[in-house]
Write a protein that holds these residues in place. Structure first.
Motif, PDB file in Angstrom:
ATOM      1  N   VAL A 283       0.835  -1.211   0.000  1.00 36.42           N
ATOM      2  CA  VAL A 283       0.000   0.000   0.000  1.00 36.42           C
ATOM      3  C   VAL A 283       0.865   1.255   0.000  1.00 36.42           C
ATOM      4  N   GLY A 284       1.869   1.292   0.849  1.00 37.40           N
ATOM      5  CA  GLY A 284       2.700   2.491   0.960  1.00 37.40           C
ATOM      6  C   GLY A 284       3.478   2.789  -0.314  1.00 37.40           C
ATOM      7  N   ALA A 285       4.055   1.766  -0.933  1.00 37.78           N
ATOM      8  CA  ALA A 285       4.822   1.988  -2.161  1.00 37.78           C
ATOM      9  C   ALA A 285       3.925   2.456  -3.296  1.00 37.78           C
ATOM     10  N   ALA A 289       4.165   6.067  -5.346  1.00 34.00           N
ATOM     11  CA  ALA A 289       4.230   6.159  -6.804  1.00 34.00           C
ATOM     12  C   ALA A 289       3.215   7.154  -7.331  1.00 34.00           C
ATOM     13  N   VAL A 290       1.995   7.076  -6.838  1.00 31.80           N
ATOM     14  CA  VAL A 290       0.947   7.994  -7.303  1.00 31.80           C
ATOM     15  C   VAL A 290       1.248   9.427  -6.859  1.00 31.80           C
ATOM     16  N   ALA A 291       1.713   9.597  -5.634  1.00 32.56           N
ATOM     17  CA  ALA A 291       1.971  10.942  -5.104  1.00 32.56           C
ATOM     18  C   ALA A 291       3.079  11.644  -5.882  1.00 32.56           C
ATOM     19  N   ILE A 292       4.145  10.943  -6.210  1.00 29.56           N
ATOM     20  CA  ILE A 292       5.258  11.573  -6.924  1.00 29.56           C
ATOM     21  C   ILE A 292       4.860  11.918  -8.352  1.00 29.56           C
ATOM     22  N   ALA A 313      -3.836   9.193  -0.828  1.00 28.97           N
ATOM     23  CA  ALA A 313      -4.891   8.616   0.026  1.00 28.97           C
ATOM     24  C   ALA A 313      -5.837   7.747  -0.789  1.00 28.97           C
ATOM     25  N   GLY A 314      -6.178   8.227  -1.973  1.00 31.60           N
ATOM     26  CA  GLY A 314      -7.054   7.407  -2.826  1.00 31.60           C
ATOM     27  C   GLY A 314      -6.394   6.111  -3.245  1.00 31.60           C
ATOM     28  N   ALA A 315      -5.085   6.173  -3.584  1.00 32.56           N
ATOM     29  CA  ALA A 315      -4.372   4.946  -3.933  1.00 32.56           C
ATOM     30  C   ALA A 315      -4.284   4.014  -2.740  1.00 32.56           C
ATOM     31  N   GLY A 329      -5.920   1.936   4.595  1.00 35.75           N
ATOM     32  CA  GLY A 329      -4.881   2.212   3.618  1.00 35.75           C
ATOM     33  C   GLY A 329      -4.770   3.683   3.256  1.00 35.75           C
ATOM     34  N   ALA A 330      -5.878   4.441   3.437  1.00 31.39           N
ATOM     35  CA  ALA A 330      -5.837   5.880   3.146  1.00 31.39           C
ATOM     36  C   ALA A 330      -4.870   6.593   4.077  1.00 31.39           C
TER      37      ALA A 330
END
Length: 381
Positions: A283-285, A289-292, A313-315, A329-330
């Motif tokens: 979840v964290g990785a 990826a989405v945040a960057i 958060a959505g990812a 996970g959010a």
């Protein structure tokens, strides 16, 4: 021969000469006081004149107002502010000239030049010889921060997805992308601090990361903090010993020590992905990826950060639903994204090079997110 004086045809002419009737003689027989009074204004500097009256000589010396070559040179010397733009003049050599009108030539003002390259401007004589692009940007009111951009963000996303997928396969599969992350972290941190080449420091930091990985695999996830902190303590000691053996000056050794310790700490802390729960790593990785990727979008900084956190958060929710974490996970995704954005900001510091963007800009977001993934994973899973 006769002893009588010579009486030639010219003898009578000289005997009849009377100086009172000669106008040139009258000029030479005029009183000398006026000539002496004007002598200081006509005399060349350095020629001494005899004065009958010492007080009169002192008076004329104090009232000197005549213009000589020496005073002309003083008037033509450039001001102190001009010395920043023109080379120093050899006034002593010009003063030795016999021509009273000889003056040192004044050089022409240099034409505007383009920056000399490599982040530096042309040299000057004013003391502020060369400035970097970051300093020039501050002087011009621009931001000295350049963010890595979309290509490093894409590489970060690829490496993060590899971590996310291999975490579900097993620890030994996770080690492969983790070792790549640790190697890039060690190299990127030294280059970010302007220390290159630094083969010994990079090798030492990367060796510490490998030792931490081996200790985690041997001790298991339940002993992860002890393995990471123990390795970190040993590597700080090794860094101190290496700098004590260095023959560099004290300032250089202190800078190298700080860079080595920080690089080793980041590379070793990245092993937190191996110590965390597999679902938390997945979840964290994915959230990182989405945040960057969202942070690399051409948006204002504040809007880009908000979009990145919301996307992370959505990812986290989406991937958490596939792993069993659900809505938790959010929170994990947002926490990992905050640390990742901090690492991204550090890699953007002060006009970094392209090599920094493709090393520190790729690795620091994931390395900085490892402690959050471990702690939040232990709390939420």
């Amino acid at each position: 021969m006769s002893n009588q004086p010579y009486e030639g045809p010219y003898e009578g002419q000289y005997q009849g000469y009377d100086g009172n009737h000669d106008p040139y003689a009258q000029q030479h027989q005029q009183p000398q006081a006026p000539a002496q009074a004007q002598a200081p204004a006509q005399a060349w500097p350095g020629h001494q004149q005899a004065y009958d009256d010492p007080q009169a000589a002192q008076q004329y010396t104090q009232q000197w107002q005549g213009q000589t070559w020496d005073t002309q040179v003083q008037q033509t010397r450039p001001a102190a502010s001009d010395l920043a733009y023109f080379p120093p003049q050899n006034y002593q050599a010009a003063a030795q000239s016999h021509d009273p009108h000889a003056q040192p030539p004044r050089p022409e003002a240099p034409e505007a030049q383009a920056p000399a390259g490599d982040g530096y401007g042309p040299p000057s004589l004013a003391g502020n010889a060369r400035i970097t692009d970051a300093q020039r940007a501050r002087l011009e009111g621009r931001s000295p921060i350049i963010e890595p951009g979309m290509q490093p963000a894409a590489l970060t996303a690829v490496l993060a997805l590899l971590l996310s997928v291999t975490a579900q396969i097993g620890s030994y599969a996770l080690v492969v992308p983790l070792v790549i992350l640790q190697a890039v972290t060690a190299a990127g941190w030294f280059r970010l601090n302007g220390m290159w080449p630094a083969r010994q420091g990079i090798a030492l930091a990367f060796a510490g990361a490998l030792v931490a990985d081996v200790a985690l695999l041997a001790a298991g996830r339940e002993n992860g903090p002890a393995a990471i902190l123990g390795t970190l303590g040993v590597w700080v000691l090794l860094s101190l010993v290496m700098q004590l053996r260095s023959h560099a000056d004290p300032d250089t050794r202190i800078t190298s020590l700080m860079a080595t310790v920080a690089s080793a700490a980041l590379a070793i802390l990245a092993a937190g992905h191996l110590a965390a729960e597999p679902d938390a790593v997945t979840v964290g990785a994915a959230a990182v990826a989405v945040a960057i990727l969202a942070r690399a979008l051409p948006l204002p900084t504040v809007a880009s950060v908000i979009v990145s956190l919301l996307a992370a958060a959505g990812a986290g929710i989406a991937v958490g639903g596939m792993t069993g974490m659900g809505a938790k996970g959010a929170l994990l995704g947002a926490g990992a994204a905050v640390c990742a954005l901090i690492g991204h900001r550090v890699a953007s510091y002060d006009y970094p090079s392209r090599f920094v963007h493709f090393t520190a800009g790729v690795a620091l977001p994931l390395a900085a997110a490892a402690p959050a993934v471990y702690l939040l994973g232990r709390a939420l899973v």
